[in-house]
Scaffold this motif. Structure first.
Motif, PDB file in Angstrom:
ATOM      1  N   UNK A 167      27.213 -10.222  29.915  1.00 33.49           N
ATOM      2  CA  UNK A 167      27.344 -11.139  28.686  1.00 33.49           C
ATOM      3  C   UNK A 167      28.564 -10.714  27.987  1.00 33.49           C
ATOM      4  N   UNK A 168      29.327 -11.308  27.356  1.00 31.20           N
ATOM      5  CA  UNK A 168      30.259 -11.199  26.172  1.00 31.20           C
ATOM      6  C   UNK A 168      30.249 -11.958  25.180  1.00 31.20           C
ATOM      7  N   UNK A 169      30.405 -11.285  23.937  1.00 32.72           N
ATOM      8  CA  UNK A 169      30.442 -12.201  22.688  1.00 32.72           C
ATOM      9  C   UNK A 169      31.819 -12.198  22.095  1.00 32.72           C
ATOM     10  N   UNK A 170      32.742 -13.189  22.152  1.00 34.15           N
ATOM     11  CA  UNK A 170      33.876 -13.288  21.621  1.00 34.15           C
ATOM     12  C   UNK A 170      34.021 -14.263  20.534  1.00 34.15           C
ATOM     13  N   UNK A 171      35.019 -14.070  19.631  1.00 35.89           N
ATOM     14  CA  UNK A 171      35.147 -14.810  18.291  1.00 35.89           C
ATOM     15  C   UNK A 171      33.602 -15.141  17.849  1.00 35.89           C
ATOM     16  N   UNK A 172      32.692 -14.408  18.016  1.00 34.57           N
ATOM     17  CA  UNK A 172      31.440 -14.711  17.212  1.00 34.57           C
ATOM     18  C   UNK A 172      30.653 -15.705  18.120  1.00 34.57           C
ATOM     19  N   UNK A 173      31.062 -15.996  19.086  1.00 30.16           N
ATOM     20  CA  UNK A 173      30.206 -17.020  19.943  1.00 30.16           C
ATOM     21  C   UNK A 173      29.769 -16.526  21.253  1.00 30.16           C
ATOM     22  N   UNK A 174      28.659 -16.849  21.909  1.00 27.67           N
ATOM     23  CA  UNK A 174      28.119 -16.598  23.167  1.00 27.67           C
ATOM     24  C   UNK A 174      28.158 -17.822  23.961  1.00 27.67           C
ATOM     25  N   UNK A 175      28.932 -17.971  25.169  1.00 31.42           N
ATOM     26  CA  UNK A 175      29.095 -19.196  25.860  1.00 31.42           C
ATOM     27  C   UNK A 175      28.016 -18.988  26.830  1.00 31.42           C
ATOM     28  N   UNK A 176      27.460 -20.465  27.370  1.00 29.36           N
ATOM     29  CA  UNK A 176      26.589 -20.290  28.646  1.00 29.36           C
ATOM     30  C   UNK A 176      27.377 -19.848  29.946  1.00 29.36           C
ATOM     31  N   UNK A 177      26.601 -19.569  30.848  1.00 32.61           N
ATOM     32  CA  UNK A 177      27.430 -19.200  32.147  1.00 32.61           C
ATOM     33  C   UNK A 177      27.631 -20.456  32.987  1.00 32.61           C
ATOM     34  N   UNK A 178      28.857 -20.510  33.661  1.00 32.01           N
ATOM     35  CA  UNK A 178      29.172 -21.791  34.115  1.00 32.01           C
ATOM     36  C   UNK A 178      28.294 -22.096  35.511  1.00 32.01           C
ATOM     37  N   UNK A 179      27.590 -21.295  36.343  1.00 31.33           N
ATOM     38  CA  UNK A 179      26.896 -21.405  37.476  1.00 31.33           C
ATOM     39  C   UNK A 179      25.546 -22.145  37.237  1.00 31.33           C
TER      40      UNK A 179
END
Ligand code: MUC
Ligand code: MG
Length: 367
Positions: free
Chosen positions: A336-348
């Protein structure tokens, strides 16, 4: 979509540095990977983090309760019979992390079977959460340096500061140093893990009155019933019930008793099915909600972001999603990667994550 097999696999991955707080300390992620298989060959996964100082569960206990009690109760059920699963698991008292992981592995398997993301099945409100980072006990300068690192590397601007030490000035000095070091653009809140008395909590909150705190969480024990009610009534920030409010009944009791005005939802202890119930209750009661962290690994954090993203109320505030950054390794094929202060859900489909078989072989403790 019939459940044919449930596995509970203990594994251990060290932390680079321990996380310390008033009720305990975590040096290694000694968690349990739960895998649910179906007759169609689909596999759903989730992880259970034992937190004996909070809920009384141990790694060996989680493996045992899943293998001996829960697996026989759910094998043969359809992935769609989640309420039947919930009611069968409810026959056994407590064991929240074991129940939650089994519940979430079933939801993951359901999402994969239907080729739909779990977050879409739950609500599909948004696809990411802002991240709050939890700062464990240390010297003020070290805690400020950690917060600055999190802000500079990952864009995180919300920090939950562990408090509850004695004298209270040990912690109030840290919060002041964070505010002075990071400025007014960051959000700060405090979590006492029941470490202070109600009077100490009131004194500490008074000392931090000018620091613009967002929330206060579990500063004193809920069992100090009158003291906590007194404390909550005099605070001018929402008071989050965390470990005192695991079930919807606990939330109702704490809130109607005047001992909490906000709630932490942790998928690690209420899964997706229980967390839905708490979310709906919080919405009905008009409570603030924070998506909390049970010191989860990446799989657990993927579960938190899947749930938190599903609803407006749970995605409003930053979620506690960054503890995995302190682990020396993890089980997922793609971190998992936290970028710009956000964590996105995985697309799968399902949770959108895969377990790396080599990593599991390396860290599992049952062979
Ligand atoms: C938290 O919010 O309290 C610490 C102990 C536990 O059970 O969860 C963590 C974080
Ligand atoms: Mg807490």
């Amino acid at each position: 979509m019939k459940i044919t097999d449930v596995e509970a696999i203990p594994f251990a991955i060290p932390y680079r540095k321990p996380l310390r707080f008033a009720s305990g300390e975590v040096r290694a992620a000694e968690h349990v990977l739960v895998r649910v298989r179906t007759d169609d060959g689909v596999v759903g996964v989730a992880e259970a983090p034992p937190r004996p100082f909070t809920y009384g569960e141990t790694q060996a206990g989680i493996v045992a309760v899943i293998e001996r009690i829960f697996a026989p109760q759910v094998v043969g059920l359809s992935l769609l019979e989640r309420e039947v699963v919930a009611q069968r698991l409810a026959r056994t008292v407590s064991n929240p992390a074991a129940k939650a992981a089994l519940d979430m592995a079933i939801w993951d398997a359901l999402g994969r079977s239907l080729d739909v993301q779990v977050t879409e099945l739950l609500g599909g409100y948004t696809d990411r959460l802002r991240v709050a980072h939890m700062l464990g006990f240390d010297e003020p300068a070290a805690m400020v340096a950690e917060a600055e690192r999190m802000r500079d590397r990952h864009g995180i601007t919300t920090f939950k500061v562990k408090v509850g030490r004695r004298p209270v000035s040990l912690d109030t000095a840290v919060v002041r140093a964070l505010r002075e070091g990071l400025g007014d653009d960051v959000d700060l809140y405090v979590d006492g893990n029941r470490g202070w008395t109600a009077a100490e909590s009131a004194r500490a909150m008074k000392q931090m009155n000018d620091l613009g705190l967002l929330f206060a969480e579990e500063l004193c024990p809920a069992d100090d019933v009158l003291g906590r009610r007194w404390l909550v009534s005099r605070l001018d920030v929402p008071f989050i019930a965390d470990e005192s409010a695991v079930t919807p009944a606990d939330v109702t009791r704490e809130v109607l008793g005047g001992s909490a005005t906000a709630v932490s939802i942790k998928t690690a202890r209420t899964g997706f099915t229980g967390s839905q119930r708490t979310h709906h209750l919080a919405e009905g009661l008009g409570l603030e909600v924070v998506m909390g962290n049970q010191i989860d690994g990446q799989l657990g954090s993927a579960c938190t972001v899947a749930f938190g993203s599903a609803f407006k109320l749970t995605s409003h505030r930053a979620g506690e999603l960054s503890n995995f950054l302190d682990m020396s390794d993890d089980l997922l094929t793609e971190p998992l990667e936290i970028t710009d202060g956000e964590l996105a859900i995985r697309p799968g489909a399902g949770l959108g994550v895969e377990i790396d078989p080599d990593k599991l072989a390396r860290y599992r403790q049952d062979n």
